[in-house]
Design an enzyme around this catalytic site. Structure first.
Site, PDB file in Angstrom:
ATOM      1  N   CYS A 127      -4.748  12.774  13.672  1.00  0.00           N
ATOM      2  CA  CYS A 127      -4.779  11.608  13.236  1.00  0.00           C
ATOM      3  C   CYS A 127      -4.762  10.748  14.633  1.00  0.00           C
ATOM      4  O   CYS A 127      -3.958  10.992  15.714  1.00  0.00           O
ATOM      5  CB  CYS A 127      -3.569  11.038  12.301  1.00  0.00           C
ATOM      6  SG  CYS A 127      -3.231   9.445  12.293  1.00  0.00           S
TER       7      CYS A 127
ATOM      8  N   ASP B 275       5.073   0.571  12.156  1.00  0.00           N
ATOM      9  CA  ASP B 275       3.901  -0.198  11.608  1.00  0.00           C
ATOM     10  C   ASP B 275       3.809  -1.511  12.208  1.00  0.00           C
ATOM     11  O   ASP B 275       2.861  -2.120  11.728  1.00  0.00           O
ATOM     12  CB  ASP B 275       3.979  -0.051  10.030  1.00  0.00           C
ATOM     13  CG  ASP B 275       3.524   1.368   9.674  1.00  0.00           C
ATOM     14  OD1 ASP B 275       3.835   1.627   8.578  1.00  0.00           O
ATOM     15  OD2 ASP B 275       3.288   2.311  10.413  1.00  0.00           O
TER      16      ASP B 275
ATOM     17  N   ARG C 114       1.032  14.387  13.430  1.00  0.00           N
ATOM     18  CA  ARG C 114       1.388  14.235  12.002  1.00  0.00           C
ATOM     19  C   ARG C 114       1.215  15.534  11.031  1.00  0.00           C
ATOM     20  O   ARG C 114       0.587  15.590  10.092  1.00  0.00           O
ATOM     21  CB  ARG C 114       0.591  13.219  11.462  1.00  0.00           C
ATOM     22  CG  ARG C 114       0.782  11.795  12.175  1.00  0.00           C
ATOM     23  CD  ARG C 114       0.278  10.414  11.568  1.00  0.00           C
ATOM     24  NE  ARG C 114       0.864  10.122  10.417  1.00  0.00           N
ATOM     25  CZ  ARG C 114       0.435   9.273   9.654  1.00  0.00           C
ATOM     26  NH1 ARG C 114      -0.638   8.553   9.970  1.00  0.00           N
ATOM     27  NH2 ARG C 114       1.033   8.868   8.535  1.00  0.00           N
TER      28      ARG C 114
ATOM     29  N   ARG D 128      -8.241  -0.653   4.885  1.00  0.00           N
ATOM     30  CA  ARG D 128      -7.712   0.329   4.191  1.00  0.00           C
ATOM     31  C   ARG D 128      -6.312  -0.103   3.976  1.00  0.00           C
ATOM     32  O   ARG D 128      -5.691   0.308   3.088  1.00  0.00           O
ATOM     33  CB  ARG D 128      -7.228   1.563   5.070  1.00  0.00           C
ATOM     34  CG  ARG D 128      -8.611   2.318   5.777  1.00  0.00           C
ATOM     35  CD  ARG D 128      -8.211   3.584   6.361  1.00  0.00           C
ATOM     36  NE  ARG D 128      -7.012   4.190   5.671  1.00  0.00           N
ATOM     37  CZ  ARG D 128      -6.085   5.119   6.294  1.00  0.00           C
ATOM     38  NH1 ARG D 128      -6.417   5.392   7.369  1.00  0.00           N
ATOM     39  NH2 ARG D 128      -5.373   5.742   5.519  1.00  0.00           N
TER      40      ARG D 128
ATOM     41  N   LYS E 275       0.792  -1.138  -0.033  1.00  0.00           N
ATOM     42  CA  LYS E 275      -0.007  -0.066  -0.150  1.00  0.00           C
ATOM     43  C   LYS E 275       0.957   1.332  -0.053  1.00  0.00           C
ATOM     44  O   LYS E 275       0.693   2.319  -0.744  1.00  0.00           O
ATOM     45  CB  LYS E 275      -0.925  -0.074   1.405  1.00  0.00           C
ATOM     46  CG  LYS E 275      -1.655   1.306   1.305  1.00  0.00           C
ATOM     47  CD  LYS E 275      -2.331   1.578   2.730  1.00  0.00           C
ATOM     48  CE  LYS E 275      -1.580   1.471   3.995  1.00  0.00           C
ATOM     49  NZ  LYS E 275      -1.234   3.066   4.499  1.00  0.00           N
ATOM     50  N   ASN E 276       1.663   1.364   1.052  1.00  0.00           N
ATOM     51  CA  ASN E 276       2.664   2.610   1.116  1.00  0.00           C
ATOM     52  C   ASN E 276       3.830   2.725  -0.154  1.00  0.00           C
ATOM     53  O   ASN E 276       4.440   3.717  -0.275  1.00  0.00           O
ATOM     54  CB  ASN E 276       3.488   2.656   2.465  1.00  0.00           C
ATOM     55  CG  ASN E 276       2.311   2.717   3.536  1.00  0.00           C
ATOM     56  OD1 ASN E 276       1.125   2.934   3.457  1.00  0.00           O
ATOM     57  ND2 ASN E 276       2.586   2.402   4.644  1.00  0.00           N
TER      58      ASN E 276
HETATM   59  C1  EPZ Z   1       4.535   6.805   6.442  1.00  0.00           C
HETATM   60  O1  EPZ Z   1       3.856   8.003   7.064  1.00  0.00           O
HETATM   61  C2  EPZ Z   1       3.604   5.652   6.086  1.00  0.00           C
HETATM   62  N1  EPZ Z   1       2.391   6.028   5.336  1.00  0.00           N
HETATM   63  C3  EPZ Z   1       2.948   5.246   7.712  1.00  0.00           C
HETATM   64  O2  EPZ Z   1       2.328   4.079   7.621  1.00  0.00           O
HETATM   65  C4  EPZ Z   1       4.346   5.092   8.633  1.00  0.00           C
HETATM   66  O3  EPZ Z   1       3.907   4.833   9.741  1.00  0.00           O
HETATM   67  C5  EPZ Z   1       5.340   6.141   8.672  1.00  0.00           C
HETATM   68  O4  EPZ Z   1       5.671   6.636   7.222  1.00  0.00           O
HETATM   69  C6  EPZ Z   1       6.625   5.910   9.202  1.00  0.00           C
HETATM   70  O5  EPZ Z   1       7.111   4.843   8.997  1.00  0.00           O
HETATM   71  C7  EPZ Z   1       2.610   5.724   4.132  1.00  0.00           C
HETATM   72  O6  EPZ Z   1       3.590   5.764   3.606  1.00  0.00           O
HETATM   73  C8  EPZ Z   1       1.537   6.298   3.319  1.00  0.00           C
HETATM   74  P1  EPZ Z   1       6.415  10.487   8.683  1.00  0.00           P
HETATM   75  P2  EPZ Z   1       4.314   9.433   7.112  1.00  0.00           P
HETATM   76  O7  EPZ Z   1       6.422  11.636   7.725  1.00  0.00           O
HETATM   77  O8  EPZ Z   1       5.128   9.672   5.895  1.00  0.00           O
HETATM   78  C9  EPZ Z   1       7.020  13.820  11.763  1.00  0.00           C
HETATM   79  C10 EPZ Z   1       0.269   2.694   7.810  1.00  0.00           C
HETATM   80  O9  EPZ Z   1       0.011   2.136   8.844  1.00  0.00           O
HETATM   81  N2  EPZ Z   1       6.800  14.675  10.671  1.00  0.00           N
HETATM   82  O10 EPZ Z   1       7.736   9.601   8.185  1.00  0.00           O
HETATM   83  O11 EPZ Z   1       3.207  10.276   7.201  1.00  0.00           O
HETATM   84  C11 EPZ Z   1       5.707  12.904  11.945  1.00  0.00           C
HETATM   85  O12 EPZ Z   1       4.728  13.470  12.744  1.00  0.00           O
HETATM   86  C12 EPZ Z   1       0.997   4.296   7.904  1.00  0.00           C
HETATM   87  O13 EPZ Z   1       0.491   2.080   6.582  1.00  0.00           O
HETATM   88  C13 EPZ Z   1       6.509  16.079  11.066  1.00  0.00           C
HETATM   89  O14 EPZ Z   1       6.840  16.507  12.010  1.00  0.00           O
HETATM   90  O15 EPZ Z   1       5.087   9.457   8.201  1.00  0.00           O
HETATM   91  C14 EPZ Z   1       6.286  11.545  12.612  1.00  0.00           C
HETATM   92  O16 EPZ Z   1       6.421  11.957  13.990  1.00  0.00           O
HETATM   93  C15 EPZ Z   1       0.809   4.917   9.180  1.00  0.00           C
HETATM   94  N3  EPZ Z   1       6.329  17.014   9.890  1.00  0.00           N
HETATM   95  C16 EPZ Z   1       7.571  11.740  11.910  1.00  0.00           C
HETATM   96  O17 EPZ Z   1       7.819  12.664  11.451  1.00  0.00           O
HETATM   97  C17 EPZ Z   1       6.143  16.536   8.475  1.00  0.00           C
HETATM   98  O18 EPZ Z   1       6.214  17.359   7.577  1.00  0.00           O
HETATM   99  C18 EPZ Z   1       7.585  10.536  10.977  1.00  0.00           C
HETATM  100  O19 EPZ Z   1       6.409  10.489  10.183  1.00  0.00           O
HETATM  101  C19 EPZ Z   1       6.402  15.130   8.298  1.00  0.00           C
HETATM  102  C20 EPZ Z   1       6.633  14.242   9.470  1.00  0.00           C
END
Ligand code: EPZ
Length: 427
Positions: free
Chosen positions: A120, A308, A125, A400, A22-23
């Site tokens: 969320c 995850d 996030r 999902r 999915k990702n």
């Molecule tokens: C991706 O989300 C995945 N989703 C998530 O999978 C996964 O948990 C996550 O990466 C971490 O591995 C997809 O790929 C669609 P991040 P993403 O930006 O990109 C902070 C699932 O279950 N952050 O790497 O949204 C954020 O809050 C889902 O399939 C900021 O502060 O995660 C977090 O604490 C859930 N500012 C950390 O960074 C930003 O602009 C990592 O988040 C972006 C992120």
């Protein structure tokens, strides 16, 4: 709302086939926005987030064909005429990954209007790092009425250092940089296999990207991108969920169609717990055992232990002898499943971003509530070893990101049904 009814106690035996990731599929579908030519994606999982992305692209004027029958895992996307570069709140609120269209729309159309994703279940996030990166590439960005309004005549290559490692942030900027004028250097990038898969697709579309999979990615912008055909990588999180299910149920499971190279952190941790696995180039065989040992885990960015998998690992830890400390370092509110497992009799104490799990405890079936995608998967795992029946509510979360999970589980001996279906008599 659909529910799952699961009768625990059956070891999982046999072979289960893993779907596409999915990702990896979501950013790949967004990448089709970068060209007016058709992009053909294979091994697309049949999950609800794919359908949401289809609606998102169609609302912009994209033609998205999701295959069916023999072609059900194939999608042809053509974004020749993008009439409205906008991602509405209605769609973004159901899937925050919709923000992945921001960079491609800006790069291709010179403007984009994308709803902010909002809160969320697992954490705040924000997408501030996406926005800061696009501003570094020369975009004008305003936020008003819950939307990001972005414009740029043509993005300009730049050096971007991510303050924090972000998966979709890396993917969003990578896509934007492909059509920018000049060189872009992205530093402190996410190294997830899904980022590498996206870069492979973009390079097939004529992009010039080097270094995906490392912390530094170099992009030379091009004028135009073309169509391409690409097979999405297997879903490592789905594969890992089934591997843990096999270990937990004392089963003997062959998880095939996956890439063991993407599962290093999990397989290593399972060894600490006392679980042996054997693997070939595209399959992992797991044999459960009754004497699971407690082992601590800390979630990290790839190649560390994935956040995850934290919830699924917690279900395993409830059946391990001793105390496991689970530290969640990526998201600030990702222990909702612990309270639900507590309803099943698990001993879990939450101390800030650490969960202290005392095992081995006999779980008993109960009515529980899923709060997010991976939490719902962990409750399915806990139910597979619980005594009696568990009823999991709000399984729309699991739809999902897991394709036909109840059929796949039934195929290897689990007693699971979606509410409304007659359960086959126990042999
Ligand atoms: C991706 O989300 C995945 N989703 C998530 O999978 C996964 O948990 C996550 O990466 C971490 O591995 C997809 O790929 C669609 P991040 P993403 O930006 O990109 C902070 C699932 O279950 N952050 O790497 O949204 C954020 O809050 C889902 O399939 C900021 O502060 O995660 C977090 O604490 C859930 N500012 C950390 O960074 C930003 O602009 C990592 O988040 C972006 C992120």
């Amino acid at each position: 709302m659909d529910k799952f009814v699961i009768r625990g106690g059956n070891p999982l035996l046999g072979t289960v086939r893993i779907s596409g990731a999915k990702n990896a599929a979501l950013p790949a579908m967004a990448a089709a926005l970068l060209t007016e030519e058709p992009v053909i994606l294979e091994n697309i999982p049949q999950v609800r987030d794919i359908e949401t992305t289809r609606k998102l692209l169609a609302a912009m004027g994209g033609e998205v064909e999701l295959g069916y029958g023999r072609a059900q895992h194939r999608s042809t996307i053509c974004c020749r005429d993008l009439t409205s570069p906008e991602a509405s709140y209605e769609l973004v609120k159901t899937m925050r990954a919709s923000t992945l269209v921001l960079g491609p729309l800006l790069a291709r159309c010179g403007r984009a209007r994308v709803s902010l994703p909002g809160g969320c279940a697992i954490g705040a996030r924000p997408i501030d790092l996406h926005i800061k990166g696009l501003e570094r590439l020369g975009a004008n960005i305003n936020q008003e009425h819950g939307y990001v309004e972005a414009s740029a005549k043509r993005l300009k290559g730049a050096e971007i250092v991510f303050e924090k490692i972000t998966v979709t942030g890396t993917e969003d900027l990578l896509m934007a940089a492909t059509l920018a004028d000049g060189e872009t250097l992205l530093q402190n990038c996410a190294r997830e296999p899904e980022v590498v898969d996206l870069a492979d697709l973009l390079n097939k579309m004529g992009a010039k990207i080097e270094g995906a999979g490392t912390t530094t990615i170099h992009v030379t912008g091009v004028e135009k991108l073309r169509g391409a055909k690409h097979r999405i990588i297997p879903d490592r999180i789905e594969a890992a969920t089934f591997i843990i299910a096999g270990a937990l149920t004392d089963g003997d499971l062959n998880v095939c169609g996956c890439d063991p190279n993407h599962l290093g952190a999990l397989l290593e941790k399972l060894q600490d717990v006392g679980i042996k696995t054997k693997h070939t180039s595209d399959a992992v065989r797991v044999e459960g055992n009754q004497n699971l040992k407690a082992a601590d885990v800390i979630t990290e960015e790839y190649p560390g232990f994935p956040t995850d998998l934290q919830a699924q690992y917690m279900a395993l830890a409830t059946q391990a002898e001793g105390t496991s400390i689970i530290t969640e370092n990526i998201f600030e509110n990702r222990f909702m499943h612990a309270l639900e497992m507590g309803r099943m009799g698990a001993h879990i104490k939450i101390e800030g971003h650490r969960a202290v799990v005392r095992g081995r405890t006999l779980l008993s079936g109960a009515a529980v509530l899923a709060s997010d995608l991976r939490a719902s998967a962990s409750l399915v795992l806990a139910a597979l070893v619980a005594e009696g029946e568990t009823i999991i509510d709000r399984v729309y979360h699991i739809d999902r990101g897991y394709e036909n999970i109840e059929e796949k589980l039934r195929g290897v001996g689990a007693q699971i049904r979606r509410i409304g279906e007659i359960l086959p008599k126990k042999k």
